[in-house]
Scaffold this motif. Sequence first.
Motif, PDB file in Angstrom:
ATOM      1  N   ALA A   1       0.832  -1.197   0.000  1.00  0.00           N
ATOM      2  CA  ALA A   1       0.000   0.000   0.000  1.00  0.00           C
ATOM      3  C   ALA A   1       0.873   1.256   0.000  1.00  0.00           C
ATOM      4  O   ALA A   1       0.572   2.231  -0.710  1.00  0.00           O
ATOM      5  N   ALA A   2       1.942   1.244   0.764  1.00  0.00           N
ATOM      6  CA  ALA A   2       2.851   2.398   0.806  1.00  0.00           C
ATOM      7  C   ALA A   2       3.517   2.614  -0.550  1.00  0.00           C
ATOM      8  O   ALA A   2       3.656   3.761  -1.005  1.00  0.00           O
ATOM      9  N   HIS A   3       3.916   1.531  -1.214  1.00  0.00           N
ATOM     10  CA  HIS A   3       4.546   1.658  -2.543  1.00  0.00           C
ATOM     11  C   HIS A   3       3.545   2.151  -3.584  1.00  0.00           C
ATOM     12  O   HIS A   3       3.885   2.964  -4.447  1.00  0.00           O
ATOM     13  N   GLU A   4       2.317   1.657  -3.501  1.00  0.00           N
ATOM     14  CA  GLU A   4       1.291   2.116  -4.434  1.00  0.00           C
ATOM     15  C   GLU A   4       0.998   3.605  -4.238  1.00  0.00           C
ATOM     16  O   GLU A   4       0.847   4.350  -5.210  1.00  0.00           O
ATOM     17  N   LYS A   5       0.930   4.032  -2.994  1.00  0.00           N
ATOM     18  CA  LYS A   5       0.693   5.457  -2.708  1.00  0.00           C
ATOM     19  C   LYS A   5       1.861   6.303  -3.203  1.00  0.00           C
ATOM     20  O   LYS A   5       1.655   7.373  -3.790  1.00  0.00           O
ATOM     21  N   ALA A   6       3.078   5.821  -2.980  1.00  0.00           N
ATOM     22  CA  ALA A   6       4.261   6.560  -3.433  1.00  0.00           C
ATOM     23  C   ALA A   6       4.256   6.700  -4.953  1.00  0.00           C
ATOM     24  O   ALA A   6       4.517   7.793  -5.489  1.00  0.00           O
ATOM     25  N   ALA A   7       3.934   5.612  -5.651  1.00  0.00           N
ATOM     26  CA  ALA A   7       3.889   5.660  -7.118  1.00  0.00           C
ATOM     27  C   ALA A   7       2.817   6.640  -7.589  1.00  0.00           C
ATOM     28  O   ALA A   7       3.043   7.424  -8.522  1.00  0.00           O
ATOM     29  N   TRP A   8       1.654   6.603  -6.947  1.00  0.00           N
ATOM     30  CA  TRP A   8       0.573   7.529  -7.303  1.00  0.00           C
ATOM     31  C   TRP A   8       1.022   8.979  -7.116  1.00  0.00           C
ATOM     32  O   TRP A   8       0.815   9.825  -7.996  1.00  0.00           O
ATOM     33  N   MET A   9       1.635   9.282  -5.972  1.00  0.00           N
ATOM     34  CA  MET A   9       2.059  10.655  -5.703  1.00  0.00           C
ATOM     35  C   MET A   9       3.111  11.123  -6.707  1.00  0.00           C
ATOM     36  O   MET A   9       3.082  12.266  -7.159  1.00  0.00           O
ATOM     37  N   LEU A  10       4.022  10.226  -7.039  1.00  0.00           N
ATOM     38  CA  LEU A  10       5.058  10.575  -8.001  1.00  0.00           C
ATOM     39  C   LEU A  10       4.444  10.802  -9.382  1.00  0.00           C
ATOM     40  O   LEU A  10       4.751  11.796 -10.059  1.00  0.00           O
ATOM     41  N   ARG A  11       3.578   9.909  -9.804  1.00  0.00           N
ATOM     42  CA  ARG A  11       2.953  10.042 -11.126  1.00  0.00           C
ATOM     43  C   ARG A  11       2.071  11.306 -11.187  1.00  0.00           C
ATOM     44  O   ARG A  11       2.027  11.978 -12.204  1.00  0.00           O
ATOM     45  N   ALA A  12       1.370  11.603 -10.095  1.00  0.00           N
ATOM     46  CA  ALA A  12       0.551  12.816 -10.070  1.00  0.00           C
ATOM     47  C   ALA A  12       1.424  14.064 -10.179  1.00  0.00           C
ATOM     48  O   ALA A  12       1.025  15.062 -10.790  1.00  0.00           O
ATOM     49  N   THR A  13       2.612  14.017  -9.631  1.00  0.00           N
ATOM     50  CA  THR A  13       3.558  15.137  -9.717  1.00  0.00           C
ATOM     51  C   THR A  13       4.098  15.282 -11.141  1.00  0.00           C
ATOM     52  O   THR A  13       4.345  16.394 -11.602  1.00  0.00           O
ATOM     53  N   ALA A  14       4.258  14.163 -11.837  1.00  0.00           N
ATOM     54  CA  ALA A  14       4.871  14.176 -13.181  1.00  0.00           C
ATOM     55  C   ALA A  14       3.918  14.660 -14.271  1.00  0.00           C
ATOM     56  O   ALA A  14       4.361  14.886 -15.393  1.00  0.00           O
ATOM     57  N   LYS A  15       2.643  14.824 -13.963  1.00  0.00           N
ATOM     58  CA  LYS A  15       1.682  15.251 -15.011  1.00  0.00           C
ATOM     59  C   LYS A  15       1.887  16.686 -15.406  1.00  0.00           C
ATOM     60  O   LYS A  15       2.265  17.525 -14.665  1.00  0.00           O
TER      61      LYS A  15
END
Length: 164
Positions: A150-164
Amino acid sequence: MTDVLDTVPQADRIDTGVVNVLAISEGLSQAVADTYRLLFKSHAYHWNVEGPLFHPIHLLTEEQYNDLFRAADDLAERMRALGRLAPFQLDAMAKGSIISDPAKLPSAHEMIEDLASDHEAVAKRMRKVIAASEKGNDPVTADLLTGRCAAHEKAAWMLRATAK
């Protein structure tokens, strides 16, 4: 008095009903290796990121590498609770990890995409250990790794949301 310092750590047999401790511990060892490699990469990107989004990326990677540092301790201590030794050689951890180093320092956007992909890969790999833990009557390890996924999924989401 110095004799007490001569104790060399070794694996123990712990009988709590967990089946296939060696396979589960190997999976935990891989999780520790992946966590440390991702921690270092996150920290290195934290130090070196530049550009208009420097500050938010700098803060996000700091939050993530601090989480990874705590996670590595939890994962290694779970290995010890199962009677196994935690990793103690950095070279062995590097070889046992699916996280790779970049050939050259990437752009801020590439850093974010790289870290997001790494978090996703680690979560996928951990799911295999979760399955082995559940099969091995080890809900404690399964729960620990489920939280880490869950922590890795959240981290990936936050990173991808930043990259948009």
